[in-house]
Scaffold this motif. Structure first.
Motif, PDB file in Angstrom:
ATOM      1  N   GLU A   1      47.255 -12.636 -18.489  1.00 55.18           N
ATOM      2  CA  GLU A   1      48.005 -13.892 -18.438  1.00 55.18           C
ATOM      3  C   GLU A   1      47.590 -14.735 -17.233  1.00 55.18           C
ATOM      4  OE1 GLU A   1      52.167 -13.109 -18.127  1.00 55.18           O
ATOM      5  OE2 GLU A   1      52.049 -12.595 -16.006  1.00 55.18           O
ATOM      6  N   ASN A   2      46.823 -14.158 -16.339  1.00 58.82           N
ATOM      7  CA  ASN A   2      46.351 -14.932 -15.193  1.00 58.82           C
ATOM      8  C   ASN A   2      45.186 -15.853 -15.533  1.00 58.82           C
ATOM      9  OD1 ASN A   2      48.116 -13.764 -13.167  1.00 58.82           O
ATOM     10  ND2 ASN A   2      46.960 -11.886 -13.543  1.00 58.82           N
TER      11      ASN A   2
ATOM     12  N   LYS B   1      44.174 -18.696 -17.191  1.00 59.21           N
ATOM     13  CA  LYS B   1      44.892 -19.830 -17.773  1.00 59.21           C
ATOM     14  C   LYS B   1      44.250 -20.307 -19.076  1.00 59.21           C
ATOM     15  CE  LYS B   1      46.187 -24.471 -16.407  1.00 59.21           C
ATOM     16  NZ  LYS B   1      45.755 -25.591 -15.569  1.00 59.21           N
TER      17      LYS B   1
ATOM     18  N   GLN C   1      44.968 -18.318 -22.534  1.00 64.06           N
ATOM     19  CA  GLN C   1      46.313 -17.962 -22.992  1.00 64.06           C
ATOM     20  C   GLN C   1      46.513 -18.346 -24.458  1.00 64.06           C
ATOM     21  OE1 GLN C   1      48.279 -15.921 -21.096  1.00 64.06           O
ATOM     22  NE2 GLN C   1      46.250 -16.030 -20.183  1.00 64.06           N
ATOM     23  N   GLY C   2      47.142 -17.417 -25.190  1.00 66.10           N
ATOM     24  CA  GLY C   2      47.406 -17.673 -26.608  1.00 66.10           C
ATOM     25  C   GLY C   2      46.137 -17.665 -27.446  1.00 66.10           C
TER      26      GLY C   2
ATOM     27  N   ILE D   1      39.248 -23.996 -35.564  1.00 67.02           N
ATOM     28  CA  ILE D   1      39.629 -22.734 -36.215  1.00 67.02           C
ATOM     29  C   ILE D   1      40.789 -22.068 -35.476  1.00 67.02           C
ATOM     30  CG2 ILE D   1      38.804 -20.384 -36.708  1.00 67.02           C
ATOM     31  CD1 ILE D   1      35.942 -21.663 -36.896  1.00 67.02           C
ATOM     32  N   LEU D   2      41.779 -21.626 -36.247  1.00 66.97           N
ATOM     33  CA  LEU D   2      42.850 -20.781 -35.702  1.00 66.97           C
ATOM     34  C   LEU D   2      42.611 -19.357 -36.179  1.00 66.97           C
ATOM     35  CD1 LEU D   2      45.929 -23.022 -36.589  1.00 66.97           C
ATOM     36  CD2 LEU D   2      45.052 -22.579 -34.291  1.00 66.97           C
TER      37      LEU D   2
ATOM     38  N   PRO E   1      42.406 -20.159 -30.580  1.00 68.90           N
ATOM     39  CA  PRO E   1      43.868 -20.166 -30.519  1.00 68.90           C
ATOM     40  C   PRO E   1      44.435 -19.315 -31.654  1.00 68.90           C
ATOM     41  CG  PRO E   1      42.996 -22.404 -30.857  1.00 68.90           C
ATOM     42  CD  PRO E   1      41.826 -21.481 -30.804  1.00 68.90           C
TER      43      PRO E   1
ATOM     44  N   LYS F   1      47.738 -19.500 -32.390  1.00 69.11           N
ATOM     45  CA  LYS F   1      48.743 -20.372 -33.001  1.00 69.11           C
ATOM     46  C   LYS F   1      48.553 -21.764 -32.444  1.00 69.11           C
ATOM     47  CE  LYS F   1      52.459 -16.959 -33.422  1.00 69.11           C
ATOM     48  NZ  LYS F   1      53.839 -16.647 -33.037  1.00 69.11           N
ATOM     49  N   VAL F   2      49.003 -22.737 -33.205  1.00 67.87           N
ATOM     50  CA  VAL F   2      48.981 -24.101 -32.699  1.00 67.87           C
ATOM     51  C   VAL F   2      50.411 -24.486 -32.302  1.00 67.87           C
ATOM     52  CG1 VAL F   2      49.061 -24.976 -35.083  1.00 67.87           C
ATOM     53  CG2 VAL F   2      48.401 -26.499 -33.220  1.00 67.87           C
ATOM     54  N   LYS F   3      50.537 -24.933 -31.071  1.00 60.84           N
ATOM     55  CA  LYS F   3      51.829 -25.438 -30.605  1.00 60.84           C
ATOM     56  C   LYS F   3      51.828 -26.960 -30.621  1.00 60.84           C
ATOM     57  CE  LYS F   3      54.281 -23.873 -27.125  1.00 60.84           C
ATOM     58  NZ  LYS F   3      55.429 -23.130 -27.632  1.00 60.84           N
ATOM     59  N   ASP F   4      50.636 -27.519 -30.464  1.00 61.50           N
ATOM     60  CA  ASP F   4      50.524 -28.972 -30.404  1.00 61.50           C
ATOM     61  C   ASP F   4      49.054 -29.287 -30.636  1.00 61.50           C
ATOM     62  OD1 ASP F   4      51.073 -31.630 -30.037  1.00 61.50           O
ATOM     63  OD2 ASP F   4      51.401 -31.503 -27.879  1.00 61.50           O
TER      64      ASP F   4
END
Lengths: 679, 679
Positions: free
Chosen positions: A560-561, A563, A566-567, A592-593, A659, A661-664
């Motif tokens: 998680e460090n 940046k 992430q995700g 692509i996801l 990614p 998932k897509v958050k935005d």
């Protein structure tokens, strides 16, 4: 070609000279003792021999690098290439050609090398000084060279860098051909260097390390203590220069760019120019092993831990920051601007192998293998004559940093990476096995035959496999006479659910099952020690050892460090990190996801990229219809290829981290007409 | 409150002293001659008087700023706030309160100001030195102050910055109240400054300009040549310091941060800290006007052109770069990290008004109006007690730079912006009119009554309008006696299809029709000179002039050199730049597209944000369904509000520039847990 064993000689020499002989606890196996027959590395060595090395020599001729030596011999003319370290391209290609001669005997090449060595020798000044950028016209040296010898060594001149590569080349040439013509030039230069630098003499921390490694190699050949002492002196010179501003955050002003910000013994973190750094750390491992210096050992162990836990890309790349080609801060591993110089991966192989020799732990070979199969060979195209200087982690259509290379080039003004590849590729057989007493380490999985000495008698090991595509490994072990000894078979970290020997990258999916091992068809129980399956038994001729490594497609996630990751998920199968490239995915890759439930199938495609196992899955892809001005998500079959094989089919998008998932989404509209990546 | 006319006195004083009297060709109209009655500015002035000024004085008390003066008077204690320039917050609030007293007589406030002035006077050293950070304990001055007076003025101390704000305050206080208590303190300090600095005396380029403007104001009151000469001296001191590294690109190392990189007369580009810069350029305009120095005039004209053509945001913001609060390179106007300090917009108003007075051209008022109605008042919340230091151009949920402020704060450690607002807001009546001989300029459109002198007789002008919401402007012109003179009515650039007086921003839609003007109901033909409709006639009492400005919603596009704005559009109606904010748009703003064919309707919403005209259109919006993991485009009603009114309803997305088309999207997945904007 090979007249004698490298390390045998070296150890004998050392033991006759040192009061308390010290060396690496594990011994490398002579690269000439291993003959590869495989379909992955051998073709690369052939291309290196037939294409890369001839092209490299041809460029040394056509660019004026050879002419520089001729002019230096004549003391007339004008240095006609760009950098004073251009001399090293000839040394490095001679080194590569020497390794290659032991694989592919080639009289014509050997004669050509001799003609070059003759020119090098004539360019050497009577006292041993060898540096065409000054010798051609000492009144008007190259402006990086300084008005007098050595005065700009710390910042710019690379005089000792040239020497270091000369020594490396001489070592390989001597052992590959038995000839001393290049070695004598190197020794004469080394004697000058040792007479000039040292306690009570001239002090400097070499501006671009490698002379330290090179001196150790000359010490191994000659047993001459002064070479080892001078290598140690150069290491200990670091951190003593008073002209830096310790409070500055600028690595050129605080000395970190040159690993010169503090004494090496106090260093705990990898900093500065990544190639310089890894060459230094290789030499620190050498000197720590040969002198027993525990402070240097602690330093290099700590720095290695720092790199593996905080400063390495998932494909093994080192040196995140384009400006200064250097290590970033801890966990500073951006994808958009990853630098990852090819030479840094090569230097990383040298360093990690020495760390393995120090500790006999497979974790160093895990990192070495990660570099070798991913971020190192990505540096050269399948054609053998196109090269990446920087190895990108992603290419997006709408983002391009000026330091990112979306396509390989034929050559560079600064041609360090192509010539470095010529010397690394043919040396790979030397990394397959190692020995410690009567224990034989099997480090890399490459089909071929090797002969080692155990209890003074030859033992042959034949590897048969289709690695890295298949995990089924067969070893036929044939001692000359039935004999009891241990075979230490490396169980790669990735087969033991360890993506890297740290928490920097981990597998997020279900753990793979234990690796099964059988001998002559009978399953055997085994223990794992320092990452090796220890198979201790009385071996008889023709014993067949089978190891079955699980080749599941694995999901890699970052700490998680980190940046930028992430995700996101990366894909790995065996030692290979995968990427998605535009050419297999309707011209895109950044759209692509890869959701957590995506299931990838591996499929070997013999006609693709000289034969690769691709990974495929139907996953959501975000599509922009520019005409209708709509954005939508559709499930499409996505194909991933091994990272090393990208950029062999033209220029376009490439992604390693996807990614989940897509958050935005960020809207990308028209771009400025300005050159991308420039303000 | 007002005892005499500012400029009348100033001009008389100047003309009696100067051998060749010089001044601005155009004369400002005393701000006390203009009484506003409008619904846009007058409420802001009331809030400033009733909320902002009391809050500002209260904070000066509660934070220790007042105590610093008390301790300086007693020569005991320890400087108890953060910065040595904290003294200026008291001066600036006194200045604002003085302007405000002329609008809203307030005995209690006047008495309180006198009590503060008394404390200021007691803190002044016998020779006029006034700087609490040293006077409290000269043996242990603030560490920015230097061991001796003035020795750190160039880099850190702000001694002359404090003086400059003292002079500005004294000028306003003297003219608003007729009292000399603060003026005498200022003159005593100015006499010290003039005795210390100058040719043959101490040399320094003041570290934070404003003393130059302040000295010119004291010169206007007193006619004392030395004040003007010292102002000019300070301007001419710039570019003379030898300690910079001219080759450095670092503005702190090459002097550009302080506009100190070269002599002002040679400067052609706006550089460095934007507030410092615009205060300097204001003073350069003053000194150029008052001395006729054509080199300074050429410099300030060139710098203005540079700013307007290459370094101003579409909402009038100055200073793109957070690091150093400074101007960027030409066309370096990023949206994600726009800095736009509120104080820089205020300084921009001071500067542009002086440029107008120099040239009588409406283009300077166009820029002033753009700042005033957009990027300046965005600095203060509708509550009158929350402030932006930096005025963002966009706020995105998934991107936040540490220098970007998504919400206003009550106060800052460095409180320059709040106290600067207290002095700017009540001074606005002074910007509405100007005169040049018998020609009367109408520069701003604000309902109210004004009385000017033409041919020595009073002329009253009553403005009635609902600006900036409506473009219908009514002016009732009443000379005491029928008289022939010219009224120069500014036709704003935006009403003449000029988004800004340069090619930096242009309108991309159909041009608006010509502005129609009538007198007493009869349409009149008029010519436009320097952006003014020239109405030359014999005016009689009660003549009604009507001007109808077109209030279409306009599409603004940026020069192709502004990388960040390519393919994007901003919305403007009248002088107002609009933005979309999360609160009106289903919680988002960064997902909106505004295609070229989008048609916006303007609608006044009396209950929204104290009454604003909103712009609405149904346009494509990109929506992410996180549960279904789909991305889609839908047409939705989007509402834009005036930029100045954003961030009054909590924290969320805000956009000024909207993509017109989508070419691609960048996938935003999970973000790092690390603090946004930090590595």
């Amino acid at each position: 070609m090979m007249k004698r064993s490298l390390l045998a000689v070296a150890l004998v020499s050392a033991s006759t000279v040192l009061a308390q002989p010290k060396d690496y606890p594990v011994q490398a196996v002579n690269f000439t003792a291993v003959k590869l027959t495989d379909n992955f590395w051998l073709p690369r060595m052939k291309i290196n021999h037939n294409v890369t090395i001839p092209a490299s020599f041809a460029r040394c001729e056509s660019t004026g690098r050879v002419k520089n030596f001729e002019m230096a011999a004549a003391h007339s003319g004008k240095f006609c290439t760009t950098f004073p370290f251009d001399d090293t391209d000839i040394y490095k290609t001679i080194e590569g050609a020497s390794f290659s001669l032991s694989l592919f005997p080639d009289k014509k090449l050997e004669t050509y090398i001799d003609s070059l060595i003759d020119k090098v020798g004539k360019a050497q000044e009577p006292d041993g000084y060898l540096y065409t950028a000054r010798t051609i016209d000492p009144q008007k040296p190259h402006n990086w060279a300084g008005p007098e010898r050595w005065v700009k060594e710390r910042e710019l001149s690379h005089e000792l860098y040239n020497s270091g590569h000369l020594y490396e080349a001489a070592y390989a040439h001597y052992y590959a051909t038995g000839k001393k013509n290049l070695l004598n030039i190197a020794l004469k230069n080394a004697d000058l260097v040792c007479s000039v630098f040292g306690e009570g003499k001239l002090h400097v921390a070499p501006g671009h390390e490698i002379v330290e490694m090179g001196l150790v190699k000359l010490y191994r050949i000659t047993g001459k203590q002064q070479y080892l002492q001078t290598a140690r002196f150069f290491i200990e010179e670091r951190g003593r220069y008073k002209g830096y501003d310790a409070k500055s955050k600028d690595p050129w002003r605080n000395g970190a760019y040159w690993q010169d910000q503090q004494p090496v013994a106090d260093q705990r973190e990898a900093v500065g120019h990544a190639v310089r750094a890894a060459y230094l750390y290789s030499a620190v491992a050498d000197v720590a092993a040969l002198t027993g210096d525990e402070k240097l050992l602690l330093a290099v162990d700590s720095i290695w831990q720092n790199v593996v836990a905080k400063k390495i890309y998932v494909q093994g790349g080192l040196g995140a920051i384009p400006s200064g080609e250097r290590f970033g801060d801890n966990y500073e591993l951006p994808n958009a601007t990853a630098y990852n110089e090819t030479c840094a991966a090569i230097a990383g192989v040298y360093w990690n192998y020495r760390m393995f020799l120090l500790h006999g732990d497979s974790k160093y070979m895990d990192v070495l293998e990660k570099m070798l199969y991913n971020g190192l060979i990505s540096g050269i195209g399948l054609d053998g004559k196109s090269f990446f200087y920087a190895n990108a982690m992603q290419i997006k259509n709408h983002f391009s940093h000026q330091a990112m290379e979306p396509e390989r080039s034929g050559w560079f003004d600064c041609s360090c990476c192509p010539t470095n590849l010529t010397r690394l590729i043919p040396s790979i057989p030397g990394y397959v096995y190692a020995q410690k007493g009567d224990a034989v380490y099997v480090n890399l999985f490459v089909s071929g035959n090797a002969t080692m000495n155990v209890h003074g008698k030859p033992v042959s090991i034949v590897q048969q496999n289709n690695y890295p595509w298949d995990g089924a490994l067969t070893f036929t072990v044939s001692p000359q006479k039935t004999d009891a000894f241990s075979l230490l078979v490396r169980i790669p970290g990735w087969a033991r659910n360890e993506a890297i020997p740290s928490n920097l990258y981990t597998f997020s999916d279900n753990p793979a099952t234990k690796v099964s091992i059988s001998i002559n068809g009978q399953p055997v129980e085994y223990s794992v020690d320092k990452g090796y399956a220890v198979i201790k038994r009385t071996w008889k001729k023709g014993d067949v050892l089978k190891v079955d490594l699980p080749m599941d497609v694995r999901r890699v996630v970052a700490s998680e460090n980190v940046k930028d990751d992430q995700g996101k998920v990366a894909l790995q199968r065996g030692p290979l990190i995968y990427c998605a490239e535009w050419a297999d995915n309707n011209g895109r890759a950044a759209n692509i996801l890869i959701p957590p439930d995506a299931v990838f199938q591996a499929r070997f495609q013999p006609d693709l990229l000289n034969g690769v196992e691709v990974l495929q899955s139907e996953v959501p892809v975000i599509t922009v219809d520019e005409k209708a001005q709509t954005v939508s998500t559709n499930r499409k079959l996505v194909t991933a290829i091994p990272y090393y094989a990208w950029a062999n089919r033209g220029k376009g998008e490439m992604m390693v981290w996807f990614p989940e998932k897509v958050k935005d989404v960020e809207i990308i509209g028209e771009q400025s007409k300005q050159e991308p990546g420039k303000k």
